[in-house]
Design an enzyme around this catalytic site. Structure first.
Site, mmCIF file in Angstrom:
data_model
loop_
_atom_site.group_PDB
_atom_site.id
_atom_site.type_symbol
_atom_site.label_atom_id
_atom_site.label_comp_id
_atom_site.label_asym_id
_atom_site.label_seq_id
_atom_site.Cartn_x
_atom_site.Cartn_y
_atom_site.Cartn_z
ATOM 1 N N LYS A 28 0.764 -1.136 -0.149
ATOM 2 C CA LYS A 28 -0.133 0.060 0.026
ATOM 3 C C LYS A 28 0.801 0.983 -0.155
ATOM 4 O O LYS A 28 1.624 1.554 1.110
ATOM 5 C CB LYS A 28 -0.801 0.032 1.268
ATOM 6 C CG LYS A 28 -2.170 0.737 1.141
ATOM 7 C CD LYS A 28 -1.879 2.173 0.874
ATOM 8 C CE LYS A 28 -1.526 3.022 2.035
ATOM 9 N NZ LYS A 28 -1.464 4.345 1.931
ATOM 10 N N CYS B 182 13.875 10.896 6.903
ATOM 11 C CA CYS B 182 13.890 10.310 8.460
ATOM 12 C C CYS B 182 15.129 10.452 9.166
ATOM 13 O O CYS B 182 15.407 10.290 10.229
ATOM 14 C CB CYS B 182 13.204 9.167 8.537
ATOM 15 S SG CYS B 182 14.263 7.904 8.098
HETATM 16 P P1 NAD Z 1 2.290 9.348 7.312
HETATM 17 O O1 NAD Z 1 2.403 8.523 8.859
HETATM 18 O O2 NAD Z 1 1.449 10.187 7.187
HETATM 19 O O3 NAD Z 1 1.779 8.192 6.195
HETATM 20 C C1 NAD Z 1 2.649 6.786 6.257
HETATM 21 C C2 NAD Z 1 1.596 5.761 5.508
HETATM 22 O O4 NAD Z 1 0.618 5.689 6.672
HETATM 23 C C3 NAD Z 1 0.842 6.127 4.222
HETATM 24 O O5 NAD Z 1 0.827 5.106 3.519
HETATM 25 C C4 NAD Z 1 -0.435 6.667 4.631
HETATM 26 O O6 NAD Z 1 -1.403 6.291 3.657
HETATM 27 C C5 NAD Z 1 -0.681 5.787 5.982
HETATM 28 N N1 NAD Z 1 -1.669 6.577 6.972
HETATM 29 C C6 NAD Z 1 -1.455 7.902 7.147
HETATM 30 N N2 NAD Z 1 -2.200 8.046 8.298
HETATM 31 C C7 NAD Z 1 -3.029 7.058 8.592
HETATM 32 C C8 NAD Z 1 -3.740 6.604 9.628
HETATM 33 N N3 NAD Z 1 -4.380 7.552 10.455
HETATM 34 N N4 NAD Z 1 -4.118 5.271 9.727
HETATM 35 C C9 NAD Z 1 -3.738 4.496 8.828
HETATM 36 N N5 NAD Z 1 -2.920 4.688 7.982
HETATM 37 C C10 NAD Z 1 -2.338 6.133 7.633
HETATM 38 O O7 NAD Z 1 3.866 9.709 6.892
HETATM 39 P P2 NAD Z 1 4.279 10.415 5.776
HETATM 40 O O8 NAD Z 1 3.932 11.886 5.846
HETATM 41 O O9 NAD Z 1 3.859 9.701 4.562
HETATM 42 O O10 NAD Z 1 5.799 10.114 5.729
HETATM 43 C C11 NAD Z 1 6.769 11.205 6.424
HETATM 44 C C12 NAD Z 1 7.009 10.272 7.991
HETATM 45 O O11 NAD Z 1 7.606 9.072 7.814
HETATM 46 C C13 NAD Z 1 8.038 11.027 8.775
HETATM 47 O O12 NAD Z 1 7.522 11.189 10.040
HETATM 48 C C14 NAD Z 1 9.189 10.159 8.730
HETATM 49 O O13 NAD Z 1 10.306 10.500 9.625
HETATM 50 C C15 NAD Z 1 8.685 8.825 8.486
HETATM 51 N N6 NAD Z 1 9.686 8.075 8.102
HETATM 52 C C16 NAD Z 1 10.309 6.984 8.803
HETATM 53 C C17 NAD Z 1 11.428 6.391 8.151
HETATM 54 C C18 NAD Z 1 12.180 5.361 9.176
HETATM 55 O O14 NAD Z 1 12.833 4.729 8.554
HETATM 56 N N7 NAD Z 1 12.064 5.630 10.545
HETATM 57 C C19 NAD Z 1 11.717 6.423 6.994
HETATM 58 C C20 NAD Z 1 11.106 7.255 5.949
HETATM 59 C C21 NAD Z 1 10.158 7.914 6.510
#
Ligand code: NAD
Length: 492
Positions: free
Chosen positions: A176, A284
């Site tokens: 997804k 991240c």
């Molecule tokens: P996000 O949490 O908004 O979304 C990530 C995924 O979760 C998406 O596929 C989205 O559709 C889904 N999602 C969002 N809200 C949801 C909910 N309420 N319920 C269920 N699913 C939901 O993150 P983003 O804005 O796409 O990405 C940025 C974030 O990811 C930053 O916080 C970054 O630090 C983190 N990140 C972490 C790593 C790591 O390895 N730790 C790597 C890359 C990014």
């Protein structure tokens, strides 16, 4: 596949137009133009993908690992052949520079390469005569249907942290992707379609929250890999665990770098600027707070301010550009208001990137590098993940004070130290409470054969993405204890 202006799902080995009633616009962050629409697929579509995956599983797990990885060798070659084209798509939907898009795809391909070692990586172990005439074996077996939910900031690399290991281990895999950036994987799955994998071994279901919930609740999904923000990571981990699934959920970050007075200031400021402002701070592993110790304060401040001011900003497809836009208008507003809040809380803006206007891209979501000093550790700016090109400067007297600040953070994704002292480096490596440590390195991103080791609120679970952890995550261990009494061999 993209057709009729919309992204399709890939289910049971074919592209399917989603039956979703709701769609979102995917916009190029440099121009704000809509490039495609993404469906918010329903639980029924998730169910179709899961059932196709489950139907494929029995035969796929019986396919020898040496045969399974042949598909991955071909995938690597296809990704190499289409390398620049895929990177351009990533830049269009995500905004980062072309070099950054190429860099992330390279890191993704490295995971395909490592997963080609599965015939060795998946081996178990055994011991003869654990009691007289009794032997014991540990075998690894795939789980079944597994799924990954990925974020917007690495549309090419992060799905490839999971897919290659999952299928090489004999699982069937459902992705997804982030609804903000679905095009990169739509193109990668065009290439995957050319592999002629058995139908159902890999699938893509596009969507948002409801699509995620359907995966978390589906009884046939055995394991969930998630990468995204910490609140969603925590939620996904809780709901997956409550439903009896294995889960690895990587969350957000607030990465500190410590600069000691004996650091090479020229090198340090260049590396820290790349870490803080690369990918417009939407990594991240972006450094977000720089803590100077003792006499490091003035020379580091002077150099980092110069590097931040000089950074060129614009459309990532322009090769002269060093930094692209942030993902969307909401993100731009959130970052700018956090900078304003930092000012209200007493910080001084040394380099102000707000209100950036780029000629020819007036509608784009640009913020230039921003540098603040005098940021208090209690302020919102110091505690919240900003996920934009903003670096906060803090100053302390000793390395112990600096490590205490690092360890007080609720996040633990990465922490870095800049020094020429081996003793200081060893102390930091030993005491810092973060899972990825950089010593004179600003983006301590583990290679594909090492785990991506977030700690604290940056990770929920036990086994991380990549390398041997991925093999652990995607397999169940089975232990066999066998008795074959010596007397029975007399019959032969
Ligand atoms: P996000 O949490 O908004 O979304 C990530 C995924 O979760 C998406 O596929 C989205 O559709 C889904 N999602 C969002 N809200 C949801 C909910 N309420 N319920 C269920 N699913 C939901 O993150 P983003 O804005 O796409 O990405 C940025 C974030 O990811 C930053 O916080 C970054 O630090 C983190 N990140 C972490 C790593 C790591 O390895 N730790 C790597 C890359 C990014």
């Amino acid at each position: 596949m993209i057709q009729d202006g919309q992204v399709y799902n890939y289910i049971a080995g074919e592209w399917r137009r989603s039956k979703a009633s709701e769609f979102l616009d995917v916009r190029n962050p440099a121009t704000a133009e809509t490039i495609v629409r993404v469906p918010l697929s329903s639980a029924d579509e998730v169910d179709e993908a899961v059932r196709a995956a489950q139907a494929a599983f029995d035969d796929w797990r019986r396919t020898p690992p040496t045969d399974r990885i042949q598909y991955l060798f071909t995938l690597k070659n296809l990704l190499e052949e289409h390398f620049d084209e895929i990177a351009r798509l990533t830049t269009q939907e995500c905004g980062k520079t072309l070099a950054e898009s190429q860099g992330e795809l390279r890191r993704g391909i490295e995971n395909v390469e490592v997963a080609c070692g599965i015939p060795s990586l998946m081996m178990g172990y055994n011991a003869e005569d654990i009691a007289r005439g009794i032997d014991e074996h540990m075998l690894r077996q795939p789980l079944g249907v597994v799924a990954a939910i990925t974020p917007f900031n690495f549309p090419g690399m992060i799905p490839l942290w999971f897919l290659p290991y999952a299928i090489a281990c004999g699982n069937c895999f459902i992705l997804k992707p982030s609804e903000k950036v679905p095009m990169t994987m739509a193109r990668v799955f065009d290439l995957i379609d050319q592999l002629h994998l058995p139908k159902g071994v890999v699938s893509v279901v596009n969507g948002g929250r409801e699509t995620v919930d359907a995966l978390l609740d589906h009884p046939l999904v055995r394991a969930i890999s998630f990468v995204g923000s910490s609140p969603v990571a925590r939620y996904v981990y809780g709901r997956a665990a409550a439903n009896g699934k294995r889960a690895q959920c990587q969350g957000g970050a607030k990465n500190p770098v410590i600069v000691l007075p004996d650091a090479d200031m020229e090198m340090t400021s260049t590396i820290v600027a790349d870490s803080s402002f690369g990918c417009a701070g939407q990594r991240c592993l972006a450094s977000s707070v720089a803590i100077t110790v003792g006499e490091a304060e003035a020379p580091f401040r002077e150099r980092i301010a110069a590097v931040a001011s000089e950074r060129t900003v614009g459309n990532g497809l322009d090769p002269a550009i060093q930094m692209g836009p942030v993902i969307n208008a909401a993100s731009q507003q959130r970052i700018e208001s956090l900078i304003a809040q930092g000012e209200r809380e007493g910080a001084t803006v040394l380099v102000d990137g707000r209100g950036a206007k780029i000629a020819g891209y007036e509608a784009g979501h640009f913020i230039r590098p921003t540098l603040l000093e005098g940021v208090s550790p209690e302020s919102e700016l110091a505690r919240t993940e900003i996920f934009g090109p903003v670096l906060s400067l803090m100053h302390v007297a000793t390395i112990d004070d600096a490590i205490a600040l690092v360890n007080a953070s609720p996040f633990g994704n990465m922490a870095c130290l800049f020094t020429s002292s081996g003793a200081a480096a060893r102390k930091f490596r030993y005491e810092a409470r973060a899972g990825n440590i950089g010593i004179n390195v600003g983006v301590a991103a583990p290679m594909a054969f090492f785990p991506f080791s977030g700690w604290k609120d940056s990770f929920f679970g036990d086994m991380h993405a990549q390398g041997r952890d991925a093999v652990e995550f995607y397999t169940d261990k089975k232990v066999v204890v066998e008795r074959w009494p010596k007397e029975w061999s007399r019959t032969f």
